[in-house]
Design a protein around this motif. Structure first.
Motif, PDB file in Angstrom:
ATOM      1  N   UNK A   1      32.807  28.811  48.834  1.00 56.00           N
ATOM      2  CA  UNK A   1      33.876  27.886  48.467  1.00 56.00           C
ATOM      3  C   UNK A   1      35.002  28.652  47.799  1.00 56.00           C
ATOM      4  N   UNK A   2      36.198  28.092  47.824  1.00 56.08           N
ATOM      5  CA  UNK A   2      37.356  28.761  47.250  1.00 56.08           C
ATOM      6  C   UNK A   2      37.731  28.147  45.917  1.00 56.08           C
ATOM      7  N   UNK A   3      38.190  29.000  45.005  1.00 60.21           N
ATOM      8  CA  UNK A   3      38.625  28.531  43.696  1.00 60.21           C
ATOM      9  C   UNK A   3      40.005  29.096  43.430  1.00 60.21           C
ATOM     10  N   UNK A   4      40.966  28.251  43.090  1.00 56.69           N
ATOM     11  CA  UNK A   4      42.338  28.695  42.891  1.00 56.69           C
ATOM     12  C   UNK A   4      42.468  29.492  41.607  1.00 56.69           C
ATOM     13  N   UNK A   5      43.307  30.523  41.643  1.00 55.77           N
ATOM     14  CA  UNK A   5      43.701  31.263  40.453  1.00 55.77           C
ATOM     15  C   UNK A   5      44.848  30.472  39.849  1.00 55.77           C
ATOM     16  N   UNK A   6      44.634  29.904  38.684  1.00 54.39           N
ATOM     17  CA  UNK A   6      45.602  28.968  38.109  1.00 54.39           C
ATOM     18  C   UNK A   6      46.738  29.661  37.360  1.00 54.39           C
ATOM     19  N   UNK A   7      46.740  30.986  37.299  1.00 57.78           N
ATOM     20  CA  UNK A   7      47.854  31.678  36.676  1.00 57.78           C
ATOM     21  C   UNK A   7      49.103  31.548  37.551  1.00 57.78           C
ATOM     22  N   UNK A   8      50.254  31.661  36.915  1.00 62.69           N
ATOM     23  CA  UNK A   8      51.498  31.629  37.686  1.00 62.69           C
ATOM     24  C   UNK A   8      51.552  32.855  38.594  1.00 62.69           C
ATOM     25  N   UNK A   9      52.374  32.791  39.647  1.00 63.43           N
ATOM     26  CA  UNK A   9      52.405  33.867  40.631  1.00 63.43           C
ATOM     27  C   UNK A   9      52.822  35.190  40.008  1.00 63.43           C
ATOM     28  N   UNK A  10      53.809  35.178  39.121  1.00 58.28           N
ATOM     29  CA  UNK A  10      54.234  36.462  38.549  1.00 58.28           C
ATOM     30  C   UNK A  10      53.144  37.076  37.668  1.00 58.28           C
TER      31      UNK A  10
ATOM     32  N   UNK B   1      49.898  36.763  38.315  1.00 54.57           N
ATOM     33  CA  UNK B   1      48.918  37.302  39.255  1.00 54.57           C
ATOM     34  C   UNK B   1      49.400  38.627  39.845  1.00 54.57           C
ATOM     35  N   UNK B   2      50.691  38.687  40.158  1.00 58.53           N
ATOM     36  CA  UNK B   2      51.241  39.936  40.684  1.00 58.53           C
ATOM     37  C   UNK B   2      51.129  41.037  39.635  1.00 58.53           C
ATOM     38  N   UNK B   3      51.497  40.725  38.399  1.00 62.69           N
ATOM     39  CA  UNK B   3      51.382  41.708  37.319  1.00 62.69           C
ATOM     40  C   UNK B   3      49.939  42.164  37.144  1.00 62.69           C
ATOM     41  N   UNK B   4      48.990  41.245  37.286  1.00 63.78           N
ATOM     42  CA  UNK B   4      47.576  41.591  37.130  1.00 63.78           C
ATOM     43  C   UNK B   4      47.137  42.592  38.193  1.00 63.78           C
TER      44      UNK B   4
ATOM     45  N   UNK C   1      54.460  37.900  49.114  1.00 62.93           N
ATOM     46  CA  UNK C   1      55.135  36.693  49.613  1.00 62.93           C
ATOM     47  C   UNK C   1      55.802  35.959  48.453  1.00 62.93           C
ATOM     48  N   UNK C   2      56.634  36.681  47.730  1.00 60.17           N
ATOM     49  CA  UNK C   2      57.251  36.145  46.522  1.00 60.17           C
ATOM     50  C   UNK C   2      58.752  36.427  46.541  1.00 60.17           C
ATOM     51  N   UNK C   3      59.468  35.711  45.702  1.00 59.12           N
ATOM     52  CA  UNK C   3      60.913  35.899  45.592  1.00 59.12           C
ATOM     53  C   UNK C   3      61.229  37.105  44.723  1.00 59.12           C
ATOM     54  N   UNK C   4      62.481  37.566  44.792  1.00 59.66           N
ATOM     55  CA  UNK C   4      62.917  38.679  43.948  1.00 59.66           C
ATOM     56  C   UNK C   4      62.767  38.333  42.469  1.00 59.66           C
ATOM     57  N   UNK C   5      63.106  37.086  42.117  1.00 55.53           N
ATOM     58  CA  UNK C   5      63.016  36.664  40.720  1.00 55.53           C
ATOM     59  C   UNK C   5      61.578  36.726  40.213  1.00 55.53           C
ATOM     60  N   UNK C   6      60.641  36.324  41.067  1.00 51.03           N
ATOM     61  CA  UNK C   6      59.227  36.352  40.675  1.00 51.03           C
ATOM     62  C   UNK C   6      58.756  37.793  40.495  1.00 51.03           C
ATOM     63  N   UNK C   7      59.169  38.687  41.396  1.00 52.71           N
ATOM     64  CA  UNK C   7      58.796  40.101  41.270  1.00 52.71           C
ATOM     65  C   UNK C   7      59.354  40.682  39.983  1.00 52.71           C
ATOM     66  N   UNK C   8      60.595  40.354  39.660  1.00 57.35           N
ATOM     67  CA  UNK C   8      61.202  40.872  38.441  1.00 57.35           C
ATOM     68  C   UNK C   8      60.493  40.351  37.196  1.00 57.35           C
ATOM     69  N   UNK C   9      60.028  39.110  37.226  1.00 54.70           N
ATOM     70  CA  UNK C   9      59.275  38.566  36.089  1.00 54.70           C
ATOM     71  C   UNK C   9      57.950  39.305  35.926  1.00 54.70           C
ATOM     72  N   UNK C  10      57.312  39.634  37.048  1.00 55.67           N
ATOM     73  CA  UNK C  10      56.050  40.380  36.982  1.00 55.67           C
ATOM     74  C   UNK C  10      56.278  41.773  36.410  1.00 55.67           C
TER      75      UNK C  10
END
Length: 264
Positions: free
Chosen positions: A9-18, A20-23, A51-60
């Motif tokens: 079964x699948x379980x969502x990672x509830x952290x924000x995308x940035x 998760x990218x930083x992790x 599969x993220x925006x530039x803003x999300x990458x910069x936040x990470x």
């Protein structure tokens, strides 16, 4: 982004995308896949990978900058900061030192470069935490001598240390005075007739308390490594119990073991 459990079964990672990218990038830095001095992949490559925006990458990337793992500015290459991850070898600084030698932790830390310092924060009688009381064999509410200090490298806080000693051992000695002890307490305990014979560590990862986060100047909600150590002298008597807390994203502990020889 999801993670798959063993059952399928699948379980969502509830952290924000940035986050998760930083992790993911943090793990690559800590494992050495992104080595000190290496350039972090470009924003364009990270956008495609996650599969993220530039803003999300910069936040990470900003999270990693705040943690001191990478350096760089917007529009320029971001690189992994030099000499950020340190491997500490606890077994190397638990023994007493010879006359004139420095406290082993300071000497060991400086082998990796930088200037190590110890600053005494408090010396007092105090009721230890429950796990420390259990290791020292103290009753509920019973006090011990507390020596609390912060260890720094190049002026940056790296570890908060709270050591507790039975009063019948430490009371009336140099340990009860608000001053540094040359060679550290292992040396003084040995001089008092309580040489350290066996040390046992219990290491856990925890979210830092408010006091720990402030003392270590931690960014965000990163975990810390908490080491609970008890030191035994002759007769298996516990003479010291210490809680050591360091930033989990900057340090790892190295232990070496010799396999027991099988019985004949």
């Amino acid at each position: 982004m999801t993670v798959r459990r063993a059952s399928g079964t699948e379980s969502a990672d509830h952290r924000s995308l940035h986050e998760r990218i930083a992790a993911d990038l943090r793990d690559e830095i800590m494992s050495g896949d992104l080595a000190p001095g290496a350039k972090v992949p470009s924003t364009a490559r990270l956008k495609e990978r996650f599969d993220a925006s530039s803003a999300t990458i910069q936040k990470a990337l900003q999270l990693l900058k705040d943690e001191g793992l990478v350096v760089g500015r917007a529009g320029a290459a971001v690189t992994v900061r030099e000499h950020r991850q340190r491997t500490m070898r606890p077994a190397a600084y638990t023994a007493p030192v010879r006359a004139g030698e420095r406290f082993r932790w300071l000497a060991e830390a400086e082998k990796h470069g930088g200037t190590a310092r110890s600053r005494l924060l408090d010396v007092a009688e105090a009721v230890p935490p429950a796990d420390v009381r259990a290791l020292l064999g103290l009753a509920d509410g019973e006090t011990a001598l507390l020596r609390r200090q912060i260890l720094t490298i190049d002026g940056e806080p790296v570890e908060v240390v709270a050591s507790y000693y039975p009063l019948d051992i430490a009371g009336g000695t140099a340990m009860a005075e608000r001053r540094a002890i040359r060679g550290g307490t292992p040396t003084l305990l040995a001089e008092l007739g309580f040489p350290p014979r066996v040390s046992v560590d219990r290491v856990s990862a925890r979210i830092p308390t408010q006091e720990q986060a402030a003392a270590l100047e931690l960014p965000g909600n990163l975990p810390v490594l908490r080491t609970l150590r008890v030191v035994h002298t002759d007769g298996d008597r516990p003479v010291e119990a210490t809680v050591m807390v360091k930033a989990g994203h900057l340090y790892e502990l190295q232990y070496e073991f010799t396999p027991d020889t099988p019985p004949n």
